[in-house]
Design a protein around this motif. Structure first.
Motif, PDB file in Angstrom:
ATOM      1  N   LEU A  57       1.236  17.441 -11.128  1.00 39.74           N
ATOM      2  CA  LEU A  57       0.870  18.852 -11.076  1.00 39.74           C
ATOM      3  C   LEU A  57      -0.416  19.107 -11.852  1.00 39.74           C
ATOM      4  O   LEU A  57      -1.287  19.863 -11.407  1.00 39.74           O
ATOM      5  CB  LEU A  57       2.013  19.707 -11.624  1.00 39.74           C
ATOM      6  N   ALA A  58      -0.546  18.465 -13.017  1.00 46.66           N
ATOM      7  CA  ALA A  58      -1.766  18.633 -13.810  1.00 46.66           C
ATOM      8  C   ALA A  58      -2.974  18.072 -13.077  1.00 46.66           C
ATOM      9  O   ALA A  58      -4.065  18.664 -13.106  1.00 46.66           O
ATOM     10  CB  ALA A  58      -1.600  17.949 -15.163  1.00 46.66           C
ATOM     11  N   GLU A  59      -2.782  16.946 -12.406  1.00 43.04           N
ATOM     12  CA  GLU A  59      -3.892  16.344 -11.677  1.00 43.04           C
ATOM     13  C   GLU A  59      -4.325  17.220 -10.510  1.00 43.04           C
ATOM     14  O   GLU A  59      -5.519  17.364 -10.235  1.00 43.04           O
ATOM     15  CB  GLU A  59      -3.495  14.958 -11.176  1.00 43.04           C
ATOM     16  N   GLU A  60      -3.359  17.824  -9.814  1.00 36.38           N
ATOM     17  CA  GLU A  60      -3.688  18.628  -8.638  1.00 36.38           C
ATOM     18  C   GLU A  60      -4.168  20.025  -8.988  1.00 36.38           C
ATOM     19  O   GLU A  60      -5.109  20.543  -8.368  1.00 36.38           O
ATOM     20  CB  GLU A  60      -2.470  18.726  -7.712  1.00 36.38           C
ATOM     21  N   PHE A  61      -3.538  20.651  -9.983  1.00 37.77           N
ATOM     22  CA  PHE A  61      -3.809  22.062 -10.238  1.00 37.77           C
ATOM     23  C   PHE A  61      -4.526  22.316 -11.566  1.00 37.77           C
ATOM     24  O   PHE A  61      -4.947  23.442 -11.827  1.00 37.77           O
ATOM     25  CB  PHE A  61      -2.499  22.861 -10.212  1.00 37.77           C
ATOM     26  N   GLY A  62      -4.657  21.300 -12.404  1.00 40.99           N
ATOM     27  CA  GLY A  62      -5.315  21.475 -13.681  1.00 40.99           C
ATOM     28  C   GLY A  62      -4.409  22.116 -14.716  1.00 40.99           C
ATOM     29  O   GLY A  62      -3.269  22.492 -14.449  1.00 40.99           O
ATOM     30  N   THR A  63      -4.942  22.222 -15.924  1.00 40.42           N
ATOM     31  CA  THR A  63      -4.254  22.898 -17.016  1.00 40.42           C
ATOM     32  C   THR A  63      -5.232  23.870 -17.667  1.00 40.42           C
ATOM     33  O   THR A  63      -6.445  23.692 -17.564  1.00 40.42           O
ATOM     34  CB  THR A  63      -3.761  21.886 -18.073  1.00 40.42           C
ATOM     35  N   PRO A  64      -4.730  24.903 -18.306  1.00 39.86           N
ATOM     36  CA  PRO A  64      -3.331  25.326 -18.367  1.00 39.86           C
ATOM     37  C   PRO A  64      -2.852  25.797 -16.996  1.00 39.86           C
ATOM     38  O   PRO A  64      -3.653  26.193 -16.150  1.00 39.86           O
ATOM     39  CB  PRO A  64      -3.338  26.491 -19.360  1.00 39.86           C
ATOM     40  N   VAL A 347      -2.189  21.154 -33.635  1.00 40.42           N
ATOM     41  CA  VAL A 347      -2.342  20.561 -32.318  1.00 40.42           C
ATOM     42  C   VAL A 347      -2.968  21.625 -31.423  1.00 40.42           C
ATOM     43  O   VAL A 347      -2.347  22.655 -31.129  1.00 40.42           O
ATOM     44  CB  VAL A 347      -0.994  20.088 -31.753  1.00 40.42           C
ATOM     45  N   SER A 348      -4.217  21.395 -31.013  1.00 36.42           N
ATOM     46  CA  SER A 348      -4.941  22.391 -30.220  1.00 36.42           C
ATOM     47  C   SER A 348      -4.842  22.065 -28.738  1.00 36.42           C
ATOM     48  O   SER A 348      -5.035  20.915 -28.328  1.00 36.42           O
ATOM     49  CB  SER A 348      -6.418  22.419 -30.628  1.00 36.42           C
ATOM     50  N   VAL A 349      -4.547  23.113 -27.940  1.00 38.71           N
ATOM     51  CA  VAL A 349      -4.410  22.947 -26.496  1.00 38.71           C
ATOM     52  C   VAL A 349      -5.504  23.740 -25.786  1.00 38.71           C
ATOM     53  O   VAL A 349      -6.225  24.531 -26.404  1.00 38.71           O
ATOM     54  CB  VAL A 349      -3.015  23.384 -26.012  1.00 38.71           C
ATOM     55  N   ASP A 350      -5.590  23.559 -24.482  1.00 35.04           N
ATOM     56  CA  ASP A 350      -6.694  24.130 -23.716  1.00 35.04           C
ATOM     57  C   ASP A 350      -6.429  25.544 -23.212  1.00 35.04           C
ATOM     58  O   ASP A 350      -7.083  26.016 -22.281  1.00 35.04           O
ATOM     59  CB  ASP A 350      -7.064  23.212 -22.546  1.00 35.04           C
ATOM     60  N   GLY A 351      -5.493  26.229 -23.804  1.00 38.46           N
ATOM     61  CA  GLY A 351      -5.235  27.639 -23.509  1.00 38.46           C
ATOM     62  C   GLY A 351      -5.095  28.394 -24.807  1.00 38.46           C
ATOM     63  O   GLY A 351      -5.819  28.142 -25.760  1.00 38.46           O
TER      64      GLY A 351
END
Length: 461
Positions: A57-64, A347-351
């Protein structure tokens, strides 16, 4: 973290603390009360939702990305309908609304509660029968009310004397008699955050019961005979676990119903008890099942009607968070891991606060897990933060993650279906994430990711 600080913090965390973290493998455990029903770790250690790996799902739709377990949401709709048989179950659209969600709740037999012209437009564009829509809001405009009357919205919940006057004028002009409920402020202090408690006296919603405004409003509607007063409405807040507040609210609003009967000879046939049913964001939360909620509320209403010699009214409820909240989790990618002088690990995330403002807005708590793999590392107490230029940009204040959490890991935060995408913003000019519905091995975008072109589209400078 210093030993005495860690000990104090562990005490504050209670059941989210290390009591259940007895082995390193415990950081991999998916606690079912926090996640959509289809979520599990696959053989490779990655989470899967609806039989689809989050890696794919992350590969197809990206994150967040917000990932919706469609079967889970549909099952929650059915659970409420079955538990509250014979009642009208309104999905509270403010929790999260898009055309796909409208179609889901319509197909499952629910009604829909909207509170703005935009939500009404979304509902109508997705084919929701207008007679199954209830229209809330403390300051509906003339154009919003006119459209609601013209399309035949089933119930308009009136919230002020000015609105009664506006709606009455519209009804006269259109030669129709719209059905309304009167929102009553019952003076109940719900055990929830100040910003989401809505039935105490000092707030903007409804007509005061204690001050007599609610009775006066009902009298005005009945005497003018332009609107069809079907019943009363009470909503005491959100994220509520204790039904004692509903008991007090029902008793008071039914008392008003009896007062209206005695004064005007009219026994109103409907009662809307609102929503606000809580969900589990962490293991400290213990929400009741819909069947248990229905059992308690049915008894409350039946007992009070017997005392007041009222016929049992037709009941409506308005779950929103309880239907969509647990059906969604947000998938992020870790960007940095920073140990600050042994005090705390960030822990830093991309959202962050642009896709979930609730932690910053009123201290909402969440859980998190590394989603792309399992780990044999010991648990590490960490704070999950976002990418925005605000120190208050916190996603999960305190959570045990594996000590080897690293950039590139996928991190999942459950319970984000309600009030996350619907309250999302473009703060720092960050595009809002997509909503991806997953069901039986297939995934589809129901709200697409915003692009930089979207951000610039309204900028005409």
């Amino acid at each position: 973290m210093r030993a005495h600080e860690a000990g104090a913090l562990h005490g504050e965390l209670g059941s989210r603390g290390p009591a259940w973290l007895r082995t390193p493998e415990d950081v991999n455990v998916i606690l079912p009360q926090l996640w959509p029903t289809s979520v599990a770790r696959a053989a490779d250690g990655a989470l899967a939702i609806g039989d689809v790996s989050v890696r794919d799902l992350a590969e197809e739709f990206g994150t967040p990305a917000y990932l919706l377990d469609e079967n889970d949401m549909r099952a929650r709709c059915r659970d409420f309908l079955a538990a509250f048989a014979g009642c009208d179950v309104y999905y509270a659209g403010k929790a999260f609304l898009c055309r796909a969600v409208v179609r889901i709740i319509a197909e499952e037999g629910l009604h829909l509660d909207v509170c703005t012209g935009g939500e009404l437009a979304t509902a109508l564009s997705a084919g929701m029968p207008p007679e199954r829509i209830g229209f809330h809001g403390n300051n509906k405009s003339v154009s919003e009310l006119t459209r609601a009357v013209e399309v035949g919205v089933g119930r308009i919940i009136v919230d002020s004397v000015h609105e009664i006057d506006r709606l009455s004028e519209i009804a006269r002009r259109l030669n129709t008699k719209p059905a309304v409920l009167l929102r009553v402020t019952v003076g109940v202090e719900a055990h929830t955050h100040e910003f989401i408690a809505t039935a105490h006296e000092d707030q903007k919603f409804g007509f005061s019961l204690a001050g007599g405004a609610a009775f006066d409003a009902a009298t005005k509607i009945l005497h003018e005979d332009v609107l069809d007063l079907r019943g009363l409405h009470s909503h005491i807040g959100s994220q509520i676990f204790d039904t004692s507040g509903f008991e007090v609210s029902a008793r008071r609003v039914l008392g008003l119903q009896a007062q209206i009967r005695d004064a005007h000879g009219v026994e109103l046939p409907e009662l809307d008890l609102g929503g606000g049913f809580g969900i589990a964001y962490t293991t400290q939360d213990d929400p009741a099942a819909p069947a248990e909620l229905a059992k308690r509320l049915d008894k409350i209403v039946a007992d009070e009607c017997e005392v007041l010699r009222l016929a049992l009214p037709h009941i409506s409820i308005e779950p929103g968070r309880a239907i969509v909240g647990p059906a969604v989790f947000t998938l992020y990618e870790v960007g940095t891991v920073k140990d600050v002088d042994g005090i705390r690990t960030y822990v830093s995330v991309d959202g962050g606060m642009s896709d979930n403002i609730r932690a910053a807005l009123y201290g909402a708590t969440y859980s998190a897990t590394v989603a792309s793999r399992a780990s044999s590392a010991p648990p590490l107490l960490a704070r999950v933060v976002g990418k925005h230029c605000e120190s208050g940009d916190v996603v999960v204040k305190d959570e045990f993650l594996p000590a080897d959490v690293q950039p590139g890991d996928l991190l999942a935060v459950p319970g984000t279906g309600a009030y996350c995408r619907s309250m999302a913003s473009n703060y720092n000019h960050v595009p809002r994430p997509p909503v991806v519905a997953v069901r039986d091995g297939r995934a589809r975008v129901i709200v697409r990711r915003e692009t930089e072109d979207d951000l610039l589209a309204l900028d005409v400078g």
